[in-house]
Each structure stands twice: as C-alpha cells, then as structure tokens.
Write a protein that holds these residues in place. Sequence first.
Motif, PDB file in Angstrom:
ATOM      1  N   SER A 220     119.895  45.004 117.058  1.00 31.36           N
ATOM      2  CA  SER A 220     119.814  44.470 118.417  1.00 31.36           C
ATOM      3  C   SER A 220     118.391  44.667 118.939  1.00 31.36           C
ATOM      4  O   SER A 220     117.739  45.665 118.637  1.00 31.36           O
ATOM      5  CB  SER A 220     120.835  45.174 119.310  1.00 31.36           C
TER       6      SER A 220
ATOM      7  N   ARG B 147     113.221  53.346 116.399  1.00 31.84           N
ATOM      8  CA  ARG B 147     114.550  53.598 115.830  1.00 31.84           C
ATOM      9  C   ARG B 147     114.446  54.622 114.707  1.00 31.84           C
ATOM     10  O   ARG B 147     113.560  54.528 113.849  1.00 31.84           O
ATOM     11  CB  ARG B 147     115.096  52.282 115.282  1.00 31.84           C
TER      12      ARG B 147
ATOM     13  N   LYS C 272     111.158  49.394 117.847  1.00 35.01           N
ATOM     14  CA  LYS C 272     112.352  49.875 118.560  1.00 35.01           C
ATOM     15  C   LYS C 272     112.342  51.390 118.757  1.00 35.01           C
ATOM     16  O   LYS C 272     113.189  51.922 119.478  1.00 35.01           O
ATOM     17  CB  LYS C 272     113.611  49.522 117.756  1.00 35.01           C
TER      18      LYS C 272
ATOM     19  N   ASN D 251     116.537  45.753 121.332  1.00 36.47           N
ATOM     20  CA  ASN D 251     116.331  46.650 122.472  1.00 36.47           C
ATOM     21  C   ASN D 251     115.680  47.931 121.965  1.00 36.47           C
ATOM     22  O   ASN D 251     115.826  48.265 120.799  1.00 36.47           O
ATOM     23  CB  ASN D 251     117.683  46.995 123.121  1.00 36.47           C
TER      24      ASN D 251
ATOM     25  N   SER E  58     122.252  46.870 124.535  1.00 39.89           N
ATOM     26  CA  SER E  58     121.839  45.688 123.769  1.00 39.89           C
ATOM     27  C   SER E  58     121.560  44.502 124.690  1.00 39.89           C
ATOM     28  O   SER E  58     122.201  44.344 125.724  1.00 39.89           O
ATOM     29  CB  SER E  58     122.935  45.303 122.763  1.00 39.89           C
TER      30      SER E  58
END
Length: 307
Positions: free
Chosen positions: A119, A30, A28, A121, A127
């Motif tokens: 999520s 993230r 991700k 994405n 999302s």
Amino acid sequence: MAFPTETVYGLGADATSDSAVQKIFDVKNRPTINPLIVHIADFEAISDVADLSSDPRAAQRLAKLRHFWPGPLSVVLPRKVSISSLTSAGLPTVAVRVPNHPIALELLRAAGVPIAAPSANPSSYVSPTSASHVEKGLGGRIDMILDGGSSAVGIESTIVSLIGEHPTLLRPGFVTFEQLQQILPDLQERTEHSADQPVLSPGLLREHYAPATRIALRSELSVTEYPKRVGLIAFDQSGASRDDFAYAAVSVLSQHGQLTEIAAKLFAAIRAQDEMRLDLIVVDSCPAVGLGRAIMDRLLRATAKFS
Ligand code: TXA
Ligand code: MG
C-alpha cells in the motif's frame, strides 16, 4: 510509481529487481522483514512468479481459486527464484494477486514484469484510497502517481497461504473467510504462534493502519469519559444521532449500514478526521463475520496502538 487498484493504492516497482524493490522499503520506511505482494496481469503469468511444480498441493488449491482473479485475493505460494528475495523478505514464498482495476492492469501489461506493491502509505499509517492520500503521505518522494479516483473496495486484499498441511487465512479482506471455506473446506485461521508453523506473515504481526489521533471503538467508552473534541465515525444514519453529545465531527459511512459501503469509505473517513485536530475519534463496530471480519480486523489494529 503509485497506482490505483480496486482495494487501495499501491506503490509499485519491478519485483525482479533488488534495487527497485529496495526503493519501496526506503520510501515507505518499511521494515525489510515485511514482505511485499507481487501483482501480475493475468492468471497465466503466475508461472513467472511462483514455482507451482514444487508444491502440487498448493497448485491444486490455486486452481480452485482461479475465478477470484482479477480481484482482491492474494495467495501465498512457493517463490520462483527470479523474484527478488527482498520482495519476499527472504522467505521461500511469494504473495501474488491480479488486481481488478483497468489502470493497474494496463500498467502491468506495459511494464512487462511482475510488480511488487505494498500500500502506498508511510509504514504503519492508514492505507490510501485516493491519489490525494498518496500525495499527502509520499508526495515528493516518488516519481509518479497514477490517479484512478477512489478505490472501490477500500480495504486491502484478503491473503491466504496455500502452502502447508492446511490453507491458512493470513489477512481477512473483501473475499471472505466463509467464501473461501466453501472452496477450501480445510481452510484455517491464522494463529499467531502455532508451534508447527514458522511465522507465516511477519508484517502482519505488527500494528498497522493507525492514525496519529487517538482512536477507540465507540463500544469501549461511555460519553462521560470523552475529552473535549471528539469525532464520530458512524456505520449508519441511526448510529449518528444516538448519543447525547456534541461531536466535533460526524462521518456516516453508509445510510443503512451496508458493509461494502462501510469498507469503501472507512479509511478516507479516518484520514479526514485525523486532519481535524481532534482529541479522540470513536468508531462503530460490526459483527466480525463476512466482510465484517476484515473491517473489525483493521479497526482493532488501528485502535491497538492507543489501548
Ligand atoms: O490490496 C492489497 O493487497 C494492496 C494492493 C496495493 O494490492 N497491497 C497491500 O500490501 O496491502 P501491504 O504491503 O500493505 O500488505 C502486504 C502484506 C504484508 O503485511 C505481508 O505480511 C503479506 O502481505 N505478505 C507478503 N508476502 C508474503 C509472504 N510471502 N508470506 C506471507 N505474507 C506475505
Ligand atoms: Mg500496507
């Protein structure tokens, strides 16, 4: 693998494994300071994830919320050591929920471990509410996508922290502040920087859910300021025909402005218009009460990047 839930699609990995959870952050892109929600198959499995004995007050609050599960409510509790600290971004707490989706529940039972799942994405994009949304964002970078059709709720779960002096709403969602307040009368809203609390939910301070195309609330611009190609996301049919302007695209989320329908279709509409090479997307607003609070929270996050 990615899997459907009633809220949005999740990207799941074994929540007890550092190496598995690390892959989620990698795929991700993230930031590792942003903790993940842990999914379990039923209320009883909470003892695999959270240490309730260390906080009787949180345990009492949790007991009152039990009937929301399975459902779109995540609760923050003291973390059990078996849950990877990477999952919780090093926090002593864990966010946990039981998703209300037959495929998610079957996956959880088959896996036999709690599943950490943000999520599905790329970090900070909208999302996904369908398998094809996941495919477009992460296809080729994940092992599998379980296709369960369109997500019924369409926005991410409500998050409430049960730890501390007062329970705190960290993220509004389908389970509303008002509903929770009836059960937890001392529920408070999150204040970004209250002195008595550390940062409660680091990831939530960031901008989120933004498309690549500039997006603005319709109420904040007049049509005279519009660029050439503008898309409109209207909440109801009457709103769709209000302006004297030739929109390049119009999405009507709900014939009669029903909030559940607006929430269910909002992200798919933003994504669809984001693929149309528009100069601007304008979107309706609603009062920020009940489910409207969650809808406006997501829209303010999406538009914040551009204002
Ligand atoms: O509906 C949902 O909640 C979906 C589906 C897949 O279950 N998941 C989801 O995950 O929205 P994600 O990562 O996009 O959002 C999780 C948020 C993070 O932004 C984080 O701030 C918060 O949950 N969170 C996770 N663990 C936390 C913790 N221990 N304390 C406070 N906040 C936490
Ligand atoms: Mg997310």
